[in-house]
Design an enzyme around this catalytic site. Structure first.
Site, short mmCIF file in Angstrom:
data_model
loop_
_atom_site.label_atom_id
_atom_site.label_comp_id
_atom_site.label_asym_id
_atom_site.label_seq_id
_atom_site.Cartn_x
_atom_site.Cartn_y
_atom_site.Cartn_z
N TRP A 30 0.88 -1.16 0.00
CA TRP A 30 0.00 0.00 0.00
C TRP A 30 0.92 1.20 0.00
O TRP A 30 1.89 1.23 0.74
CB TRP A 30 -0.88 -0.02 1.25
CG TRP A 30 -2.05 0.90 1.19
CD1 TRP A 30 -2.12 2.12 1.78
CD2 TRP A 30 -3.28 0.70 0.52
NE1 TRP A 30 -3.32 2.69 1.51
CE2 TRP A 30 -4.07 1.82 0.74
CE3 TRP A 30 -3.80 -0.34 -0.26
CZ2 TRP A 30 -5.35 1.97 0.23
CZ3 TRP A 30 -5.08 -0.20 -0.76
CH2 TRP A 30 -5.83 0.92 -0.53
N PHE A 65 -1.02 -3.39 8.05
CA PHE A 65 -1.68 -4.19 9.07
C PHE A 65 -1.17 -5.64 9.06
O PHE A 65 -1.03 -6.27 10.10
CB PHE A 65 -3.20 -4.16 8.88
CG PHE A 65 -3.96 -4.85 9.96
CD1 PHE A 65 -4.19 -4.21 11.18
CD2 PHE A 65 -4.43 -6.13 9.80
CE1 PHE A 65 -4.88 -4.85 12.20
CE2 PHE A 65 -5.13 -6.78 10.81
CZ PHE A 65 -5.36 -6.13 12.01
N GLU A 66 -0.87 -6.16 7.88
CA GLU A 66 -0.44 -7.56 7.75
C GLU A 66 1.03 -7.78 8.10
O GLU A 66 1.50 -8.92 8.16
CB GLU A 66 -0.71 -8.05 6.33
CG GLU A 66 -2.18 -8.22 6.00
CD GLU A 66 -2.92 -6.91 5.74
OE1 GLU A 66 -4.15 -6.89 5.92
OE2 GLU A 66 -2.28 -5.91 5.35
N VAL A 89 1.69 4.47 6.38
CA VAL A 89 0.30 4.77 6.68
C VAL A 89 0.18 6.29 6.71
O VAL A 89 0.87 6.95 7.50
CB VAL A 89 -0.15 4.16 8.02
CG1 VAL A 89 -1.63 4.39 8.25
CG2 VAL A 89 0.19 2.68 8.10
N GLU A 93 -9.07 10.96 6.76
CA GLU A 93 -10.13 11.69 7.46
C GLU A 93 -10.79 10.88 8.57
O GLU A 93 -11.62 11.40 9.30
CB GLU A 93 -11.19 12.13 6.44
CG GLU A 93 -10.66 13.12 5.42
CD GLU A 93 -11.70 13.52 4.40
OE1 GLU A 93 -12.86 13.10 4.52
OE2 GLU A 93 -11.33 14.25 3.47
N THR A 94 -10.42 9.61 8.71
CA THR A 94 -11.06 8.76 9.71
C THR A 94 -10.04 8.27 10.72
O THR A 94 -8.84 8.45 10.56
CB THR A 94 -11.74 7.54 9.05
OG1 THR A 94 -10.71 6.69 8.54
CG2 THR A 94 -12.68 7.96 7.93
N HIS A 96 -9.16 5.29 11.12
CA HIS A 96 -8.51 4.09 10.59
C HIS A 96 -6.99 4.18 10.77
O HIS A 96 -6.33 3.20 11.15
CB HIS A 96 -8.88 3.94 9.11
CG HIS A 96 -8.29 2.75 8.44
ND1 HIS A 96 -8.74 1.46 8.67
CD2 HIS A 96 -7.29 2.64 7.54
CE1 HIS A 96 -8.03 0.62 7.94
NE2 HIS A 96 -7.15 1.32 7.25
N ARG A 135 10.79 11.06 3.70
CA ARG A 135 11.42 10.06 4.57
C ARG A 135 11.72 8.75 3.83
O ARG A 135 12.22 7.81 4.43
CB ARG A 135 10.50 9.79 5.77
CG ARG A 135 10.46 10.97 6.72
CD ARG A 135 9.21 10.99 7.58
NE ARG A 135 9.25 12.10 8.53
CZ ARG A 135 8.96 13.37 8.22
NH1 ARG A 135 8.61 13.69 6.97
NH2 ARG A 135 9.04 14.32 9.13
#
Length: 160
Positions: A30, A65-66, A89, A93-94, A96, A135
């Site tokens: 991701w 997450f994995e 990550v 807006e949430t 999560h 970074r």
């Protein structure tokens, strides 16, 4: 002062050469522009410190997450001396973002404790894509390279 100025210079002097250990580099798929840059910095640093290509296993996982479950799988294997988890990550807006960051940070820590092997948290948790790019080989260095340095240093500490 940037992290690059503060950490990389002091770390690089203490990073040991390593020709015997085997590394698993886990890369979240991701935000691949960023995670692949982290991966490249990590692998390059390991090789610069004497780790042969045949001692570096690179494995893609779906997302950050994995990383924890994949880290546990590889840390349990006798052909893996250290696991380096690389991901990115970016705040949305949430909430999560908060859940993912907390889960992967706790998960990687627990895997290292359980298997008594270095399990390195090389996950960028940034507010913006630009911060992540800075970074991942940008003006603030490459956190993938720093993760490789941390793995090498931890292996040296654990051998003493």
């Amino acid at each position: 002062m940037s992290t690059k100025d503060r950490l990389s210079d002091s770390l690089s002097a203490a990073v040991p050469t390593d020709t015997t250990h085997r590394f698993t580099v886990l890369v979240a798929e991701w935000n691949t522009e960023i995670t692949h840059a982290l991966r490249d910095g990590c692998v390059e640093t390991l090789q610069q410190q004497g780790v042969g290509k045949d001692r570096i296993r690179v494995v893609s996982v779906p997302g950050s997450f994995e990383l924890s479950s994949a880290a546990a799988y590889f840390a349990a294997r006798p052909d893996c001396d250290a696991v380096i988890c690389l991901g990115c990550v970016i705040q949305g807006e949430t909430r999560h973002f908060d859940f993912i960051c907390q889960a992967v940070a706790n998960g990687t820590t627990q895997v290292g404790i359980q298997y008594l092997k270095p399990v390195i948290f090389g996950v960028l948790t940034t507010d913006t894509r630009q911060q992540a790019l800075e970074r991942a080989g940008g003006k603030l260095g490459n956190k993938g390279s720093e993760a490789a340095q941390a793995a090498l240093q931890m292996l040296a500490v654990m051998q003493k």
